[in-house]
Structure formats: structure tokens, C-alpha cells
Scaffold this active site. Structure first.
Site, PDB file in Angstrom:
ATOM      1  N   SER A 203     -25.807  -9.425  11.006  1.00  0.00           N
ATOM      2  CA  SER A 203     -24.575 -10.195  10.847  1.00  0.00           C
ATOM      3  C   SER A 203     -24.073 -10.706  12.197  1.00  0.00           C
ATOM      4  O   SER A 203     -24.777 -11.457  12.865  1.00  0.00           O
ATOM      5  CB  SER A 203     -23.521  -9.342  10.137  1.00  0.00           C
ATOM      6  OG  SER A 203     -22.409 -10.129   9.723  1.00  0.00           O
ATOM      7  N   ASP A 332     -25.721 -15.440   0.036  1.00  0.00           N
ATOM      8  CA  ASP A 332     -24.837 -14.690   0.930  1.00  0.00           C
ATOM      9  C   ASP A 332     -23.474 -15.375   0.965  1.00  0.00           C
ATOM     10  O   ASP A 332     -23.366 -16.540   1.344  1.00  0.00           O
ATOM     11  CB  ASP A 332     -25.454 -14.654   2.335  1.00  0.00           C
ATOM     12  CG  ASP A 332     -24.738 -13.711   3.295  1.00  0.00           C
ATOM     13  OD1 ASP A 332     -23.506 -13.562   3.189  1.00  0.00           O
ATOM     14  OD2 ASP A 332     -25.414 -13.130   4.164  1.00  0.00           O
ATOM     15  N   HIS A 361     -24.718 -10.237   1.386  1.00  0.00           N
ATOM     16  CA  HIS A 361     -24.584 -10.097   2.831  1.00  0.00           C
ATOM     17  C   HIS A 361     -24.955  -8.689   3.276  1.00  0.00           C
ATOM     18  O   HIS A 361     -24.266  -7.717   2.967  1.00  0.00           O
ATOM     19  CB  HIS A 361     -23.139 -10.410   3.261  1.00  0.00           C
ATOM     20  CG  HIS A 361     -22.975 -10.468   4.754  1.00  0.00           C
ATOM     21  ND1 HIS A 361     -23.518 -11.482   5.521  1.00  0.00           N
ATOM     22  CD2 HIS A 361     -22.347  -9.641   5.626  1.00  0.00           C
ATOM     23  CE1 HIS A 361     -23.225 -11.280   6.787  1.00  0.00           C
ATOM     24  NE2 HIS A 361     -22.515 -10.161   6.896  1.00  0.00           N
TER      25      HIS A 361
END
Length: 426
Positions: A203, A332, A361
Site C-alpha cells: 500500500s 481494489d 486492498h
């Protein structure tokens, strides 16, 4: 909806991917290795889209146990002064330190001084997501198969103030804060000169690792890197989330709250070293509000979108000179598909992007609670570290775009608007 949780997998790469040589002397290329090491993606059919996959994380699945010993480093960059904590994966122990995350204790001075060696084990450097740390479950799913009998050494670079680390100056981290990983990689290269180094980012940490690889270019000390759920274009991601009710009121609000909690836990230090408006920070509802009140005044950005554009890692893809793989889910809800740099991956032969049609995600939950993303990450890293001739992994200084825009073009993808002066330039 994909049939019974089977996600479609696609690979985006340059027309002529980077050539690599196996240890048995055979020739291959990056695309072939990535396709070979990426298994079919079968996810829990009850978690049928990106929102459900992502929100399932709130059930707080325990995941595999990983034990760490922590070392606090003093930053060697004059502007980015302060301390940061690096957690090294170690054998299980019985010690407990309530001031640190679970299964984490500090190195003693003797232990730390004796950790150097001349072994050739592959070593992985990991960057976590927004306000996370070495304790995050998505991260431990990847680390667990590699350590111990897996034959790898692993460390996690915790962002400033995260994972219950102390904040000793007014310098928090941001989406392009590559100084701490750069110092860590250099230290590892000197401490363990025979260990090939690799990187994994998740991320926001994926965005930071992509920026790091692009900034280092042909001087990168990593042999290869993998990123998962990279938001890449932060401005596009933020604006799309703001225009969606669930994006704004769930994801941006939760991420903003997590960063406010981080600031609150270090308010004393920040009040001492900064002029931040804490009343405005307390009133911030969403992540972009937080970034406007914290990142902009800290780093001198005039608007939050100037920060997002400068910190985005989209252009960094063009500067990468080592084998580099991105794993993304097109459903996502945070690292949205509209922000994925497909064209940049098609330009750089050192890069391949894997996209799955399901996964959310940092989730990719399989039936039973395991996570699919650990399989392609570990498979790729093991293949590169064990089967590929490391000499063929050296950064390629001349491999940039497949062709220039014009004969006189000199496009520099890592030329940033925010200039941080190095110590030797001060």
C-alpha cells in the site's frame, strides 16, 4: 462477479521484457518468470467483491505469528533527522515488552553487535502500509513462509512513529519518504556484504518502495522488488474516493482517523518541534484533510494535491532498473484501477504488473483465511534468489523507455518538485 471466486489474472509488461539468466545457464526473461511463479487466484466466493474483501479485514484475523527484535536507528540525513525503528524477524522467544507490539522486543547491545555475518542468505526489506507496522497481518502472511526453514532473513522498516516507535523530532513520514529505507539498505549492504537484498512494499509502503527504486535507478542495491496494492497516482485515488459515498465516509474517514490517532500519540513531541495546528488536525475528518493540515505545512506543499502529485510513484516506474513486480487487484477500492500506470509498465522492460479481477486492498482472502498474494510474492522471490544468476540481476543503466518522445528529449522521471538537500550539498 467472477465464478466461484476464481479471479482473472493479467500481466502488463514491455514488448521485450528484460532478459535474465538462470543458474543452469538457460536464458529466460522477467515476464516468463513472473507468469511461471504466479499461481491461479481462487478466493473465498463469499467475499465476492473488493469492498467485501477489504472490509473483511475488520474481523481481525490473527494470521501467522512472527517474532521480532527491534533496533532504533538515528537518521543519517540532516534534513530528515530523528530516529526510526527496524524490526528483524527472529526465532520465537518468551520475552514480553508491553511497550512494543506483540511478539516484539528490543535487541540488547550485545545481541545487536553480534548479528553481523558473512552468510549468503537472501534478505528481504519490508515496508508496511499507512499507519501500520511490522505487526500487520497482511505483511506477516508474506514473511512467515520465508523465515526459518524458508532460508530468508527479513526486516521491516517501520515508518516514523508507527508500530509503537518513539517520535524524537517533528518529522513524520510521508508518501515519498525514502530516506529511512535508503539508510537501512545501505546499512544491510555493509553489515551483510554477501547477502542479496530484496524489497517488498504494501500500500503506502509500496508507493514508497517504488519511489525508492526509481530514485536509486542504476545504483539500486536491491536485486529485485515486489509491491502489493500500490495506489501509484495519489491524486487520482484521492479524488475518486472523495466522489464516492463509501470511499469518502468509510475509507478516507478510517484512514484519516488512523493518522489522527498516530499524531495524538505523539502530540507532545510534535508540539515541541513543530507549529502544527492541532485544533485543525482534530477537526480533520478525512485523510486528505489530515494531509492538508500535516503534510502540507511540514513539507511546504501549497495544496494537498501538489503533495499527492509530487509523492505519487507513477513516474518512478520509468526510472526502475531492477526486476520489479507489482501485484494489484482491479476491484481494489483504495488503490483504484484508474490510478494504475499501465502505460509506464509497458515502457519499462524491468517491470511487470500482475492484475487480478478480485482481491480488494491488501486482502486476496482465500477460503480458510489464508491470503493469495503471499504465493506469487514468495514464489517470485524464491525463484529469483535461488534459481537466477545474481549477476544477471544487476541494474541496467541504459534501460529506460522503449523510445524517446523526440530526438532531443531528456525526460527525468524522478525530478521532483520538492527538493530535499543532501548533507554533502548543504
Amino acid at each position: 462477479m467472477e465464478w466461484l471466486g476464481k479471479a482473472k489474472i493479467r500481466f502488463t509488461h514491455a514488448p521485450a521484457p528484460r532478459k535474465l539468466r538462470e543458474k543452469d545457464g538457460s536464458e529466460t526473461d522477467l515476464r516468463k518468470i513472473v507468469e511461471k511463479t504466479t499461481p491461479p487466484c481462487y478466493l473465498n466466493p463469499l467475499l465476492f467483491n473488493g469492498h467485501v474483501q477489504t472490509m473483511w479485514t475488520a474481523t481481525k484475523p490473527h494470521g501467522p505469528h512472527v517474532y521480532y527484535r527491534r533496533r532504533v536507528f538515528h537518521a543519517d540525513h540532516k534534513t530528515y533527522h530523528g530516529t526510526f525503528a527496524v524490526d528483524f524477524a527472529v526465532e520465537p522467544f518468551d520475552e514480553v515488552d508491553d511497550s512494543l507490539p506483540p511478539r516484539t522486543v528490543h535487541y540488547s547491545e550485545e545481541q545487536f553487535c553480534n548479528m553481523g555475518g558473512d552468510d549468503g542468505k537472501p534478505m528481504l526489506v519490508v515496508l508496511h502500509g499507512l499507519s501500520g507496522g511490522s505487526h500487520e497481518v497482511y505483511l506477516r502472511h508474506v514473511i512467515a513462509p520465508l523465515i526459518g526453514e524458508g532460508g530468508w532473513e527479513v526486516c521491516v522498516v517501520n515508518s516514523r512513529g508507527c508500530a509503537m516507535s518513539s517520535l524524537t523530532t517533528g518529522v513524520l513520514y510521508n508518501a515519498r519518504a525514502t530516506w529511512d529505507i535508503r539508510q537501512t539498505v545501505k546499512w544491510l549492504h555493509e553489515k551483510f556484504p554477501n547477502r542479496p537484498l530484496f524489497g517488498v512494499g504494501f500500500s503506502l509502503g509500496a508507493n514508497m518502495l517504488t519511489n525508492y527504486c526509481g530514485e536509486e535507478g542504476a545504483d539500486c542495491l536491491l536485486k529485485a522488488a515486489v509491491v502489493c496494492s500500490n495506489p501509484f497516482n495519489l491524486e487520482v485515488s484521492s479524488k475518486l474516493l472523495q466522489n464516492s459515498l463509501i470511499g469518502r465516509e468509510v475509507y478516507l474517514r478510517v484512514m484519516g482517523s488512523s493518522m489522527k490517532t498516530l499524531v495524538n500519540s505523539h502530540q507532545k513531541e510534535l508540539e515541541e518541534h513543530t507549529d502544527l495546528d492541532f485544533a485543525a488536525i482534530r477537526n480533520a475528518k478525512y485523510l486528505h484533510d489530515f494531509d492538508r493540515e500535516v503534510q502540507c505545512p511540514t513539507w511546504g506543499y501549497p495544496t494537498v494535491y501538489a503533495y499527492y502529485r509530487d509523492a505519487s510513484s507513477t513516474d518512478a516506474v520509468l526510472g526502475i532498473r531492477i526486476p520489479f513486480v507489482a501485484i494489484q487487484a482491479t476491484d481494489d477500492p483504495i488503490a483504484v484501477e484508474e490510478a494504475l500506470p499501465y502505460e509506464e509498465f509497458r515502457q519499462n522492460p524491468n517491470t511487470v504488473m500482475i492484475t487480478t479481477s478480485l482481491g480488494g486492498h491488501l486482502c486476496w482472502f482465500e477460503t480458510g483465511g489464508s491470503r493469495w498474494h503471499k504465493r506469487p510474492v514468495c514464489n517470485f522471490l524464491n525463484h529469483i534468489a535461488r534459481n537466477v544468476d545474481l549477476e544477471s540481476l544487476k541494474p541496467q543503466p541504459d534501460a529506460q523507455a522503449t523510445e524517446k518522445v523526440s530526438a532531443g528529449a531528456d525526460y527525468q522521471p524522478m525530478r521532483r518538485k520538492l527538493f530535499i538537500q543532501d548533507e554533502d550539498e548543504a
